[in-house]
Design a protein around this motif. Sequence first.
Motif, PDB file in Angstrom:
ATOM      1  N   GLU A 172      37.461 -17.873   5.376  1.00 34.37           N
ATOM      2  CA  GLU A 172      36.929 -19.027   6.117  1.00 34.37           C
ATOM      3  C   GLU A 172      35.405 -18.945   6.204  1.00 34.37           C
ATOM      4  O   GLU A 172      34.706 -19.936   6.021  1.00 34.37           O
ATOM      5  N   LYS A 231      33.446 -17.454   4.125  1.00 35.65           N
ATOM      6  CA  LYS A 231      32.913 -17.717   2.781  1.00 35.65           C
ATOM      7  C   LYS A 231      32.833 -19.217   2.514  1.00 35.65           C
ATOM      8  O   LYS A 231      31.860 -19.714   1.951  1.00 35.65           O
ATOM      9  N   MET A 232      33.856 -19.920   2.932  1.00 35.28           N
ATOM     10  CA  MET A 232      33.903 -21.348   2.659  1.00 35.28           C
ATOM     11  C   MET A 232      32.988 -22.152   3.578  1.00 35.28           C
ATOM     12  O   MET A 232      32.576 -23.254   3.265  1.00 35.28           O
ATOM     13  N   LYS A 233      32.687 -21.556   4.725  1.00 33.14           N
ATOM     14  CA  LYS A 233      31.997 -22.339   5.750  1.00 33.14           C
ATOM     15  C   LYS A 233      30.476 -22.269   5.655  1.00 33.14           C
ATOM     16  O   LYS A 233      29.792 -23.249   5.956  1.00 33.14           O
ATOM     17  N   SER A 284      26.856 -21.520   3.735  1.00 35.21           N
ATOM     18  CA  SER A 284      26.184 -21.444   2.441  1.00 35.21           C
ATOM     19  C   SER A 284      25.369 -20.168   2.310  1.00 35.21           C
ATOM     20  O   SER A 284      25.058 -19.741   1.211  1.00 35.21           O
ATOM     21  N   THR A 319      33.349 -18.826  -6.973  1.00 31.06           N
ATOM     22  CA  THR A 319      33.509 -20.267  -6.747  1.00 31.06           C
ATOM     23  C   THR A 319      34.975 -20.679  -6.626  1.00 31.06           C
ATOM     24  O   THR A 319      35.270 -21.801  -6.236  1.00 31.06           O
ATOM     25  N   ARG A 320      35.828 -19.761  -6.968  1.00 28.42           N
ATOM     26  CA  ARG A 320      37.244 -20.078  -6.836  1.00 28.42           C
ATOM     27  C   ARG A 320      37.543 -20.381  -5.366  1.00 28.42           C
ATOM     28  O   ARG A 320      37.254 -19.585  -4.478  1.00 28.42           O
ATOM     29  N   LYS A 321      38.143 -21.513  -5.139  1.00 27.64           N
ATOM     30  CA  LYS A 321      38.364 -21.927  -3.758  1.00 27.64           C
ATOM     31  C   LYS A 321      39.803 -21.714  -3.304  1.00 27.64           C
ATOM     32  O   LYS A 321      40.071 -21.616  -2.115  1.00 27.64           O
ATOM     33  N   GLN A 322      40.701 -21.708  -4.252  1.00 28.39           N
ATOM     34  CA  GLN A 322      42.100 -21.597  -3.867  1.00 28.39           C
ATOM     35  C   GLN A 322      42.549 -20.146  -3.917  1.00 28.39           C
ATOM     36  O   GLN A 322      42.608 -19.531  -4.973  1.00 28.39           O
ATOM     37  N   TRP A 323      42.823 -19.641  -2.771  1.00 30.33           N
ATOM     38  CA  TRP A 323      43.369 -18.302  -2.684  1.00 30.33           C
ATOM     39  C   TRP A 323      44.695 -18.400  -1.936  1.00 30.33           C
ATOM     40  O   TRP A 323      44.805 -19.190  -0.990  1.00 30.33           O
ATOM     41  N   TYR A 367      42.565 -12.417  -0.972  1.00 28.95           N
ATOM     42  CA  TYR A 367      41.116 -12.441  -1.127  1.00 28.95           C
ATOM     43  C   TYR A 367      40.502 -11.125  -0.667  1.00 28.95           C
ATOM     44  O   TYR A 367      39.571 -10.599  -1.268  1.00 28.95           O
ATOM     45  N   VAL A 407      34.296 -26.796   7.941  1.00 27.34           N
ATOM     46  CA  VAL A 407      35.664 -26.861   7.420  1.00 27.34           C
ATOM     47  C   VAL A 407      36.561 -27.456   8.499  1.00 27.34           C
ATOM     48  O   VAL A 407      36.532 -26.989   9.626  1.00 27.34           O
TER      49      VAL A 407
END
Lengths: 730, 580
Positions: free
Chosen positions: A471, A473-475, A477, A583-587, A593, A730
């Motif tokens: 989370e 990582k995705m949230k 920058s 850059t892979r977003k789907q884990w 991960y 997110v």
Amino acid sequence: MAVDFQNKNADITVAEDTQVCITEPSENATAYVHHLTLLDIYARGYVRPVALSYVTHDSRKVMNHFTDLMAAFNRVANALKAGNREIFIRDLQRKTEDLERTIASPEGLTSQEEEVTQYQCDPAILAEYLRDLIELQRKLQGSSSSPAASDSTSHSTPKRPGSSSSGASDRRADDLAPLQTEATCSPDSPEKEGDPDPEEEPCDRSDMAGLQYFPGNNYLQGTRDTLRTLFELCEQGHIQAQDLLKGIQARFSRPGIVLMLEKEDHNLLSELTPSLLTLGNTVALNYMLETERHSFLESHAISRPNSQVIHEASISSNAEESMSSSYGSAESSPPTETFKEEADPAKAAQTLHDTVTEALSSFTQTPPVAEALHPGLSNSLSNVDLVALFPALSQRPRSTSLSGHSSCESLSFQSFDSLTWEKGASLISFSPHRNPYQNGPPSAGLSPLQSFAAQLWGSYHSPSTSSCILEFKMKYSFAKHLIYSLLKGRTVVIHASPVHESVVRRLVASLSIFIVGMRGTWEPWRTTPVKLSELAHLRLIGLSKSKPLNVVVERYSTIFDYEAETLVGPGYHGLFIEDILTTRKQWPDEDTYLAYVHYLLFGMGVKGCLYYHLCCIGQLHLPGESRPQAFSPINKSTRNIKEMSGSRRSISDSQMSARFAPLSFADDDSRGSFFKKMNIEHSDVDIIEHFVDVIREQQSIQLSGQEQVAPVVHLDYSPCQVFKNILKRV
Amino acid sequence: RDPQWILKMFEFLKGKIKLGGDPRGSRRTPQDRTRNTINEIQILEKHKDIVRLLCKVDESRIASGCDDGVIIIWDRITGGDVMTLVGHNSRINCLLLLEPNTLVSGSADKTIRLWNLKTGECTKILRSHEGSVSCIVSLGNDTFCSGSNDRQLIIWRNDGEFLNKVERQEEENLHCMLPINGNRLITASNSSLLLVYKTDSFRYNKVLAYHKESVRCLVRASATTFASASLDGAIVIWQTESLSPLKVLFDPEKYKDENKVYIYNVRYLLPLGDRYLAATVGRGFRIYDVFSGELVLNCNDAHEADVNHIICLYEGTKFVTCAADSSIRLWGTSQRFNFKRKDKSNEHKETRIRKMEPILLGDMWAHSDSVNQLLAFTENAFASCSSDSSVILWKDGKVESEFRNRISAVLMYKQLKDMEKQYEDEKRKSRGEAPPSPTVPTDEVRSVPELPIRNPNFAKNIGTSELFESPKPQKKSPRSLQKELGERERSQSQVFQVEELAGVRLGRSSSDSVARLRNPRVPEYVFDYADRLYNEKKLPLDEIAQDLRGEGHSEAIVTGVLRRLIQQGNNDERKDNFES
């Protein structure tokens, strides 16, 4: 088990425990079976054979962990035996007393004459029987120092006969409940067989029949038609054994890959050395290569699986095994999804693997690390196994192919062998006189070290401490800049208002996996000001905004303002963390991960290890360089590996001194060439150097062993920038 | 992405970038960070009040004096406090190391105390002063002088015995004293005059007048000159013999600002070799050529507040300054000029160097209050004391890292040796051989020279004494010895460096290490060579010494060889000739 032990005299013949592995191809089942013998005064020959077994569909699991299973079941057997011995002695004593009373008062016999006619009770036989029992009792008491008894003391607390808890009158029907399910064989669960041998009559000895008539002998009333249960035979030992069996079931019902990783880490954890690189709460590898290789070989002493086997095991163990339990305490469901990493991360993983392997292989072509430094240990360098040098190299890359385990029993590694490793304690063990936290230890950071497997399949599964690294990582920058600070040893302060305390706590716990070294600690939430001296150990702090931040601390720390979503710290320019934040977003899930992150961190650790050996303590230049070598006896040698290995000579003192005495160290140029050859650039160099610094500091502390060493604070003068989060929430 | 967006982001970040990361927005930012490798600190927090004084005790210990009257001796390697000297009940004004293990402290409580640094005991309390003791200097000849605000200068023996006293001619509070040739002592006080006293006759001798304000600094600038500096910024070079002013390095006409604050206040003078003199002037610092009187380096705004102290590191190529704004800064020059370079000839007096520009290499913030003093204890490490009651040890991370490399190498070696032994045992066991009997120390083993590492803990922890063993003496011809001499000494000296470093750093008791540093071990092969020259060729000691020097041996090794030769040949007349 229909083994019978005929008692010809007063001696007890107890067979030693045996352990076997049995396979049943038709059922696709493999069982580890542990045979032991318990004492029962009402059994033939006073002995009752018992079998404990662990049945699984994964045959490799039993074979690979046979010694572990053996050790674990030995503990169970010892617990049972200890309890059983107490009960047996108590029964023997009671029976002796009853016999004495019966012989002394023959009218007792006549009063119940109708009931004894079928047994032809003779006082002479009774007297002989009594003598046998007394002799037996004497021998048992004489052999109180037998191995079984001595072993049992460490596992059980024997209670005196007649105490309330062990008294037969306190027996409850509930206690037998587990035993009633023992006969049911469930896959991948330990099975206990009470061995109800149909051929064995409960009381086939005529001389035992008189027991029924003895006054006060109500203990056996109503139980003569059935064998005594394990609880009746062992009582407290049985309870203890049950707990141990639950532990065994919980431990070995996990996937084979978990057990393999755990075992591997266990060897590292069992002997904490200053050359051990830790990442967060887990150990990565031992920078002393020989130790690492030995531990690997030891952990694979029985069957050394290759990575493919492990891979298959990971799949099969999850796809086929159903981990049901007889006790119903550790239920887990089979995973519903299987994730196979085939995208960029796998490629990167393979690239790293190839890079390190290539570096090592090229290195071994001239002076191999292990052989050059210690030729006496390896037989043939031509057959030197690079994987053996870096054992986990063969496994961790494959860990990206792990299935996504969504739920496993939350059982930490420590619970199995009662091993705990405190970070502080480990440091103290390095230097017994030193208190590393003399300037106010952050207690929250002193969490115990655990295995890699335990972190993945263990503690993170509680909701309060579950990882939110994905989370994060995705949230944000600026995640890479923050992780960079952590990996280079720069303290990160997450500055937030008190209302966000729980979030910050979780964030700190998640990011703590990037803290390198045993000296590094973290504090999930803090309301007191941070002092500069604390930066010696504190690497990650959740700080309340209710207190202003010390200006000096702010200068040398990376500040993450949670509310403003800004980060002030050095910028990252490199590849390592870019790989982590792929850059892979789907884990599939957080754990997958996390495993991937661990794998990459391990790869960094391996590179650090190379740097440590090549440029720091050895200064053995990489092959192909024309620079003069510091350690001339080796480096100037033109002998090839076979010659070196064939001679199998040991290192003479003169060679050693020639190798180490000059102790001139690599200059910046050779270090630069190392990093260039390894394709490590920019900020990644800082990370690798920090890994090595951590190891060297740990070793330095161990060697100095001095009291009251003021902690060393490393000041990071890197220029800072302000990074604003540009990603949407997110 | 949209280029416009990138441009916007660039503009945004441009405004946000903090070069240097100074939260207070300092005007100066380091220009060459890569040259600042002093990035390891140890914070020593045992004092409870302002720490104003630092004093080097020996190679491994420093002393710090606090306003609460407590003196703490620190181990500069580990950062541990070796001992706490408690006795004074007021501010410590001055510290002086008389002998290797005797420290003298003067306090505002009007007493002087002599401390035994082996035991930490106060061996003597001198109570002859009636005012705050502000200055203590060593006069040589087993005497020292103390100055107080009670207008008394008292001369003591080093053991604390009162010798005599001199009445000061001025009433103002004393600031500093400087002993010079001819048994003379110069004093500087709140007055603008310098007074000279004869310490052999205990009488007032002369007055030196040039300064307009209170003189705050007195230092020996060269063999024949000394320098004085005052509040008004005037820096004057005086001839020691004639006591006449030789050069005026700096003398600003206007030295106060509109608030009547001295803007060129000189707080500290630092002689650099025999030729250069560094001075903290107001918020900056300057370096002058003493012989030509020229300003070589000028940095007017080194700090945001008055610079309190300056030291020189890295063999005269870098400077560290500290100021009242709690900052410490590392400076270098564009040419990396070595200000401590020694010229054997006097030609340098005629040569002139171009004026250099200072380069800020590092902005080192760690204190939270005024940094009062700096103390360099090696070429790449120093200590600082501050009004925030802390003492901080600053060390070069690169040097420390190299040292840890050596420790790692030693550990590696030890581990490999253990494993090799284990392997040999297993091999022997597999062959069915009996384990080797424990070796009985033979005379030969006993005669192996003692471990170069004097610290027992180090040797114990390492367990690899052979690593640092010097080669056994071998009988070789002088010619072959001469051939090997150069190579072997180089490697030997490296071993010595390692052992010294290890001994000093890891030593709990530093005296051995210090003694080791002062009396370096003589390599056996060098002594063997010298011994042959002495006994076989019957050369006089002078010639042997010359021969060794010609081979490139250091003076310390030559001295050590001669000492051993003298000890051997007690009845040799050559010894007497040499000693005479």
